[in-house]
Motif scaffolding. Structure first.
Motif, PDB file in Angstrom:
ATOM      1  N   ILE A  65      40.845  38.398  36.485  1.00  0.00           N
ATOM      2  CA  ILE A  65      39.250  38.667  36.689  1.00  0.00           C
ATOM      3  C   ILE A  65      38.898  39.212  34.886  1.00  0.00           C
ATOM      4  O   ILE A  65      39.398  40.292  34.972  1.00  0.00           O
ATOM      5  CB  ILE A  65      38.189  38.980  38.061  1.00  0.00           C
ATOM      6  CG1 ILE A  65      38.988  38.442  38.921  1.00  0.00           C
ATOM      7  CG2 ILE A  65      37.402  39.144  37.383  1.00  0.00           C
ATOM      8  CD1 ILE A  65      38.970  36.968  38.501  1.00  0.00           C
ATOM      9  N   ALA A  88      37.229  34.307  35.824  1.00  0.00           N
ATOM     10  CA  ALA A  88      38.174  33.972  36.120  1.00  0.00           C
ATOM     11  C   ALA A  88      38.912  33.510  34.691  1.00  0.00           C
ATOM     12  O   ALA A  88      38.461  33.248  33.973  1.00  0.00           O
ATOM     13  CB  ALA A  88      38.854  33.165  36.719  1.00  0.00           C
ATOM     14  N   VAL A  91      41.439  29.257  34.489  1.00  0.00           N
ATOM     15  CA  VAL A  91      41.638  29.081  35.519  1.00  0.00           C
ATOM     16  C   VAL A  91      40.572  27.854  35.918  1.00  0.00           C
ATOM     17  O   VAL A  91      39.421  27.935  34.617  1.00  0.00           O
ATOM     18  CB  VAL A  91      40.535  29.669  36.831  1.00  0.00           C
ATOM     19  CG1 VAL A  91      40.358  28.834  37.805  1.00  0.00           C
ATOM     20  CG2 VAL A  91      41.652  30.560  36.773  1.00  0.00           C
ATOM     21  N   ILE A 102      37.630  31.061  44.869  1.00  0.00           N
ATOM     22  CA  ILE A 102      37.527  32.043  43.619  1.00  0.00           C
ATOM     23  C   ILE A 102      36.663  33.259  43.818  1.00  0.00           C
ATOM     24  O   ILE A 102      36.488  34.660  43.488  1.00  0.00           O
ATOM     25  CB  ILE A 102      38.431  31.442  42.773  1.00  0.00           C
ATOM     26  CG1 ILE A 102      39.227  30.725  42.456  1.00  0.00           C
ATOM     27  CG2 ILE A 102      37.936  32.469  41.289  1.00  0.00           C
ATOM     28  CD1 ILE A 102      39.626  29.929  42.035  1.00  0.00           C
ATOM     29  N   MET A 106      36.235  37.531  43.858  1.00  0.00           N
ATOM     30  CA  MET A 106      35.680  38.255  42.370  1.00  0.00           C
ATOM     31  C   MET A 106      34.277  39.046  43.284  1.00  0.00           C
ATOM     32  O   MET A 106      34.031  40.126  42.562  1.00  0.00           O
ATOM     33  CB  MET A 106      35.275  36.887  41.728  1.00  0.00           C
ATOM     34  CG  MET A 106      36.200  36.226  41.384  1.00  0.00           C
ATOM     35  SD  MET A 106      35.831  34.812  39.866  1.00  0.00           S
ATOM     36  CE  MET A 106      35.015  36.187  38.621  1.00  0.00           C
TER      37      MET A 106
END
Length: 204
Positions: A65, A88, A91, A102, A106
């Motif tokens: 990240i 990200a 990705v 995801i 995060m």
């Protein structure tokens, strides 16, 4: 962590808080590891602090990240608020269930620090302002949008609602970078993608 999921309900009324004013764009902000790198070479630091900063730089570069900080500010009603851009790294745009997974991951990034900062706590300070440990007791996520890409920059706005007696309530909002037209085309704003609420435990 608790996540809410639902089918699309088109045509429903929409309401959300406005985008914070004066937040710089991600293009105007530096990656956290680059800021650490500059600080490492420009400040007079002890060898111990240099080691800690170098470890943070390595950790951030390895992280999946990317994060860019913006200046911390207080709202009109005095609430300390931290906003940072995140996305990200490398990705592809997965299907929605994976995007949500995801983004949920995060949502736990750098979420707790705003509570200790509001109270003036730090690991380097002595009691009663010493911070020894923090963890999330309850982390609840609500999704409000079904069309987002975690590979694009999103703004995470985090504030401490209340704190005391070793507990704090922290609230966060994840917003899209680019404004979009919502509510039957009547209003253009940075879409609220998700909200996060958590009860934080700390042994300060």
């Amino acid at each position: 962590m608790t996540c809410s999921f639902q089918k699309d309900e088109p045509g429903q009324p929409i309401h959300q808080r406005p985008m914070p004013q004066g937040v710089p764009s991600p293009d105007a902000c530096k990656l956290v590891e680059d800021v650490f790198e500059e600080y490492l070479h420009s400040a007079k630091l002890t060898e111990e602090m240099k080691i800690i900063i170098k470890e943070n730089i390595i950790e951030r570069r390895k992280s999946p990240i990317a994060i860019k900080d913006t200046p911390v500010f207080r709202t009109a009603d005095g609430i300390l608020t931290q906003a940072f851009w995140m996305r990200a790294k490398s990705v592809p745009k997965y299907e929605l269930p994976f995007q949500r997974c995801i983004l949920s991951y995060m949502s736990d990034l750098r979420f707790l620090g705003v509570a200790s900062r509001e109270l003036g706590l730090s690991r380097s300070r002595v009691w009663p302002r010493n911070l020894s440990m923090m963890s999330t007791l309850d982390h609840t996520v609500w999704f409000y949008d079904n069309d987002f890409d975690v590979g694009e920059w999103m703004l995470y706005v985090v504030s401490c609602v209340a704190a005391g007696n070793g507990r704090a309530v922290v609230s966060g909002q994840v917003r899209s970078r680019a404004p979009s037209t919502i509510s039957s085309g009547r209003k253009t704003m940075n879409t609220l993608l998700m909200t996060v609420h958590a009860v934080v435990y700390s042994s300060w």
